[in-house]
Each structure stands twice: as structure tokens, then as C-alpha cells.
Design a protein around this motif. Structure first.
Motif, short mmCIF file in Angstrom:
data_model
loop_
_atom_site.label_atom_id
_atom_site.label_comp_id
_atom_site.label_asym_id
_atom_site.label_seq_id
_atom_site.Cartn_x
_atom_site.Cartn_y
_atom_site.Cartn_z
N VAL A 129 0.85 -1.19 0.00
CA VAL A 129 0.00 0.00 0.00
C VAL A 129 0.88 1.24 0.00
N GLN A 130 0.54 2.21 -0.81
CA GLN A 130 1.29 3.46 -0.84
C GLN A 130 1.04 4.22 0.46
N PHE A 131 2.08 4.94 0.90
CA PHE A 131 1.90 5.76 2.10
C PHE A 131 2.56 7.12 1.90
N ALA A 132 2.11 8.08 2.68
CA ALA A 132 2.69 9.41 2.69
C ALA A 132 2.56 10.01 4.08
N SER A 133 3.61 10.70 4.51
CA SER A 133 3.52 11.48 5.74
C SER A 133 3.43 12.95 5.35
N VAL A 134 3.38 13.80 6.33
CA VAL A 134 3.28 15.23 6.09
C VAL A 134 4.36 15.97 6.86
N PRO A 135 4.75 17.16 6.37
CA PRO A 135 5.63 18.02 7.17
C PRO A 135 4.85 18.48 8.40
N SER A 136 5.54 19.19 9.27
CA SER A 136 4.89 19.73 10.46
C SER A 136 4.45 21.17 10.20
N THR A 137 3.41 21.58 10.91
CA THR A 137 3.04 22.99 10.87
C THR A 137 3.89 23.78 11.86
N GLY A 138 4.79 23.08 12.59
CA GLY A 138 5.74 23.74 13.49
C GLY A 138 7.15 23.50 13.01
N ASN A 139 7.96 22.84 13.83
CA ASN A 139 9.35 22.58 13.44
C ASN A 139 9.44 21.34 12.55
N GLN A 140 10.48 21.34 11.72
CA GLN A 140 10.68 20.21 10.80
C GLN A 140 11.80 19.31 11.29
N SER A 141 11.73 18.05 10.94
CA SER A 141 12.84 17.15 11.24
C SER A 141 13.76 17.06 10.03
N ILE A 142 15.02 16.79 10.31
CA ILE A 142 16.02 16.64 9.25
C ILE A 142 16.39 15.16 9.20
N PRO A 143 16.22 14.52 8.06
CA PRO A 143 16.51 13.09 8.01
C PRO A 143 17.98 12.79 8.26
N ASP A 144 18.25 11.92 9.21
CA ASP A 144 19.60 11.48 9.51
C ASP A 144 19.58 9.96 9.55
N LEU A 145 20.17 9.34 8.54
CA LEU A 145 20.07 7.90 8.40
C LEU A 145 21.03 7.14 9.30
N ASN A 146 21.84 7.88 10.07
CA ASN A 146 22.83 7.23 10.92
C ASN A 146 22.62 7.49 12.41
N GLU A 147 22.08 8.64 12.74
CA GLU A 147 21.89 9.00 14.14
C GLU A 147 20.93 8.03 14.82
#
Ligand SMILES: [Fe+2]
Length: 201
Positions: A129-147
Motif C-alpha cells: 500500500v502506498q503511504f505518505a507522511s506530512v511536514p509539520s506545521t511547526g518545526n521540521q525534522s532533518i533526516p539522519d540515516l545514521n543518528e
């Protein structure tokens, strides 16, 4: 719907008429143009991680078996998204396999899975099934694939999404509502530039 910053009991006190399932979870559904919109309660008290216990899965199974088309909304990402720190507060590992199995079993009738929680636009396919998330209306997260421990965020431009639904088809627009800089407006001028060769013939 409720998320990890919400308290179910408080929600029910403030919204006493909001539908809940037989166990008091804020699980509910509505049928719009033949599609069952299913809204899930993935909250557990005193944790930011998502939970979807057997009782809630039973309810979801009943919803999925009782419809011909479905679209699922929930707060937490029900799958890890490849960001080790963020995945610590995804749906908890013990609830992932049975949830995925349930989705997989009904994938042919589920048009989309929509969720929040990750503060970023993340798209993919899960259990067919396809999925999608949304940005925030407040602060944004930065993708970190190692942290693996710390969530990385920044006060980048907020946004919300508008989902256009036409039967089983989905179009998702990300709206940068806080932008207050210049906006360049241009006409399309189709007849002037789009068919020069044809016009010359
Ligand atoms: Fe969240």
C-alpha cells in the motif's frame, strides 16, 4: 485524531460526542463516496512511541472486512522509515508485524496510508500500500540515516498537505503556508509558445 502529545481521556472529556470504538479508543470510520475512511488511535499513555494492540487490530480488521475500499489515517508511522533515532518512536517493534500482516491481507482494497509524527514528507510503499507522511506545521525534522539517539530538527518552513481524492486516485499537495516572500506570477501563453511548429504549418 490523537497523537503522541495527546491524552485520550482528556480528549474524550473535551470531545464527548467524538466516535470511539467499543474499547474506548479513538478509532472511527466514515464512508465517503464508497470509500471507508478509517482513523486510527495509535497512542499509548506516557510514551511517544506508537502502539496498536490486539484489541485495536481486531477493530481495524472488522473495518477492513466490512468495506470494499479503504483509506487509513493514523498519527504514528506504522513502519520504520530508515531513520534510527526517529524509528525509536515509530510503532513499537512488537506491534509492527501483526499490523503489517493485517495491511498486507487487505492491501488490494486499501488506497493509501496517511500519517504524521515524523515532521517531514516521507513517501513509499508498505505491505503493498502506498503511504505518505506530512511536514509539520511547526518545526521540521532533518533526516539522519545514521543518528541513533537524537532527533534532529530545525525551524525550517512549515507546511501542511491537501489531499485530493478521486475514487482510488490520490494527489497530494504540500502547501508552504508561511511563505511571505515574493511570488512570481506568469501566464501560460499556450497559443504563443506551445505549438510554434503547428502554427507555422
Ligand atoms: Fe508525533
Amino acid at each position: 485524531m490523537i497523537g503522541n502529545h495527546d491524552n485520550r481521556a482528556a480528549f474524550r472529556t473535551v470531545f464527548p460526542d467524538h466516535p470511539v470504538d467499543g474499547n474506548g479508543y479513538i478509532n472511527h470510520g466514515e464512508t465517503i463516496d464508497g470509500v471507508r475512511f478509517i482513523y486510527l488511535d495509535s497512542v499509548k499513555e506516557r510514551t511517544h512511541a506508537g502502539h496498536f494492540c490486539a484489541a485495536r487490530r481486531d477493530w481495524l480488521q472488522g473495518e477492513l472486512e466490512g468495506c470494499t475500499r479503504a483509506r487509513i489515517f493514523l498519527h504514528h508511522n506504522p513502519m520504520p522509515v530508515g531513520l534510527p533515532a526517529e524509528d525509536r518512536i515509530a510503532l513499537v517493534p512488537e506491534d509492527r508485524p501483526p499490523f503489517k500482516a493485517l495491511i498486507e491481507a487487505h492491501a488490494a482494497r486499501i488506497d493509501y496510508i496517511h500519517f504524521g509524527h515524523v515532521h517531514a514528507p516521507i513517501h513509499g510503499c508498505f505491505a503493498g500500500v502506498q503511504f505518505a507522511s506530512v511536514p509539520s506545521t511547526g518545526n521540521q525534522s532533518i533526516p539522519d540515516l545514521n543518528e541513533t539517539e537524537l532527533l534532529q530538527g530545525a525551524p525550517m518552513a512549515p507546511a501542511y498537505c491537501v489531499v485530493l481524492i478521486d475514487g482510488q486516485d490520490t494527489t497530494i499537495h504540500q502547501i508552504p503556508f508561511a511563505w511571505d516572500g515574493p511570488v512570481m506570477t506568469a501566464g501560460t501563453g499556450w497559443e504563443d509558445w506551445a505549438k510554434p511548429t503547428e502554427a507555422a504549418e
